[in-house]
Design a protein around this motif. Structure first.
Motif, PDB file in Angstrom:
ATOM      1  N   ILE A 179      -6.685   7.570 -14.292  1.00 28.67           N
ATOM      2  CA  ILE A 179      -7.394   6.331 -13.948  1.00 28.67           C
ATOM      3  C   ILE A 179      -8.889   6.589 -13.837  1.00 28.67           C
ATOM      4  O   ILE A 179      -9.711   5.777 -14.255  1.00 28.67           O
ATOM      5  N   LEU A 180      -9.281   7.745 -13.270  1.00 24.25           N
ATOM      6  CA  LEU A 180     -10.696   8.047 -13.103  1.00 24.25           C
ATOM      7  C   LEU A 180     -11.390   8.405 -14.415  1.00 24.25           C
ATOM      8  O   LEU A 180     -12.600   8.284 -14.523  1.00 24.25           O
ATOM      9  N   PRO A 205      -1.362  13.201  -8.721  1.00 25.56           N
ATOM     10  CA  PRO A 205      -2.699  13.691  -9.127  1.00 25.56           C
ATOM     11  C   PRO A 205      -3.007  13.406 -10.595  1.00 25.56           C
ATOM     12  O   PRO A 205      -4.143  13.088 -10.952  1.00 25.56           O
ATOM     13  N   GLU A 206      -1.994  13.510 -11.453  1.00 32.13           N
ATOM     14  CA  GLU A 206      -2.217  13.247 -12.874  1.00 32.13           C
ATOM     15  C   GLU A 206      -2.598  11.783 -13.108  1.00 32.13           C
ATOM     16  O   GLU A 206      -3.474  11.467 -13.906  1.00 32.13           O
ATOM     17  N   ARG A 207      -1.904  10.881 -12.410  1.00 27.74           N
ATOM     18  CA  ARG A 207      -2.196   9.459 -12.554  1.00 27.74           C
ATOM     19  C   ARG A 207      -3.608   9.153 -12.050  1.00 27.74           C
ATOM     20  O   ARG A 207      -4.335   8.361 -12.664  1.00 27.74           O
ATOM     21  N   ILE A 252       0.835  -1.202   0.000  1.00 30.85           N
ATOM     22  CA  ILE A 252       0.000   0.000   0.000  1.00 30.85           C
ATOM     23  C   ILE A 252       0.867   1.249   0.000  1.00 30.85           C
ATOM     24  O   ILE A 252       0.636   2.180  -0.779  1.00 30.85           O
ATOM     25  N   ASP A 253       1.894   1.273   0.857  1.00 28.98           N
ATOM     26  CA  ASP A 253       2.795   2.421   0.907  1.00 28.98           C
ATOM     27  C   ASP A 253       3.509   2.626  -0.421  1.00 28.98           C
ATOM     28  O   ASP A 253       3.673   3.749  -0.884  1.00 28.98           O
ATOM     29  N   ARG A 254       3.922   1.531  -1.050  1.00 31.43           N
ATOM     30  CA  ARG A 254       4.611   1.632  -2.334  1.00 31.43           C
ATOM     31  C   ARG A 254       3.668   2.204  -3.389  1.00 31.43           C
ATOM     32  O   ARG A 254       4.050   3.059  -4.193  1.00 31.43           O
ATOM     33  N   GLY A 255       2.421   1.777  -3.382  1.00 28.47           N
ATOM     34  CA  GLY A 255       1.446   2.293  -4.349  1.00 28.47           C
ATOM     35  C   GLY A 255       1.148   3.757  -4.129  1.00 28.47           C
ATOM     36  O   GLY A 255       0.974   4.516  -5.084  1.00 28.47           O
ATOM     37  N   LEU A 256       1.096   4.188  -2.873  1.00 27.25           N
ATOM     38  CA  LEU A 256       0.850   5.597  -2.587  1.00 27.25           C
ATOM     39  C   LEU A 256       2.040   6.455  -2.996  1.00 27.25           C
ATOM     40  O   LEU A 256       1.868   7.575  -3.464  1.00 27.25           O
ATOM     41  N   ALA A 257       3.240   5.933  -2.821  1.00 28.45           N
ATOM     42  CA  ALA A 257       4.435   6.699  -3.175  1.00 28.45           C
ATOM     43  C   ALA A 257       4.536   6.896  -4.686  1.00 28.45           C
ATOM     44  O   ALA A 257       5.060   7.909  -5.153  1.00 28.45           O
ATOM     45  N   GLU A 258       4.033   5.933  -5.446  1.00 30.00           N
ATOM     46  CA  GLU A 258       4.114   6.016  -6.905  1.00 30.00           C
ATOM     47  C   GLU A 258       2.989   6.853  -7.501  1.00 30.00           C
ATOM     48  O   GLU A 258       2.998   7.158  -8.681  1.00 30.00           O
ATOM     49  N   GLY A 259       2.012   7.230  -6.687  1.00 27.21           N
ATOM     50  CA  GLY A 259       0.852   7.947  -7.190  1.00 27.21           C
ATOM     51  C   GLY A 259       1.120   9.423  -7.411  1.00 27.21           C
ATOM     52  O   GLY A 259       2.059  10.009  -6.891  1.00 27.21           O
TER      53      GLY A 259
END
Length: 70
Positions: free
Chosen positions: A68-69, A62-64, A53-60
């Motif tokens: 996705i949305l 606003p543009e990404r 989860i932490d790794r996914g948040l670090a890679e996120g």
């Protein structure tokens, strides 16, 4: 989903054991005991997946998120 299934699977045996060992108070406390065990299951799941989860948040970014949305 895992926690919901765990709650459903654990509740019935805990009710029977609570009734067998403690009578009516065992039945009353069965839901609380089940919720406590399910909480522990959730804590273990969180501890097991928090690095991902932490790794996914670090890679996120606003543009990404907007990509996705959209």
């Amino acid at each position: 989903m895992v926690m919901s299934v765990a709650q459903g699977v654990l509740f019935i045996p805990i009710v029977f054991l609570g009734n067998l060992w403690f009578g009516l108070p065992g039945i009353i406390w069965a839901l609380t005991v089940t919720e406590g065990i399910v909480f522990l299951v959730g804590a273990v799941m969180w501890l097991a997946s928090r690095h991902a989860i932490d790794r996914g948040l670090a890679e996120g970014s606003p543009e990404r998120a907007e990509e996705i949305l959209a």
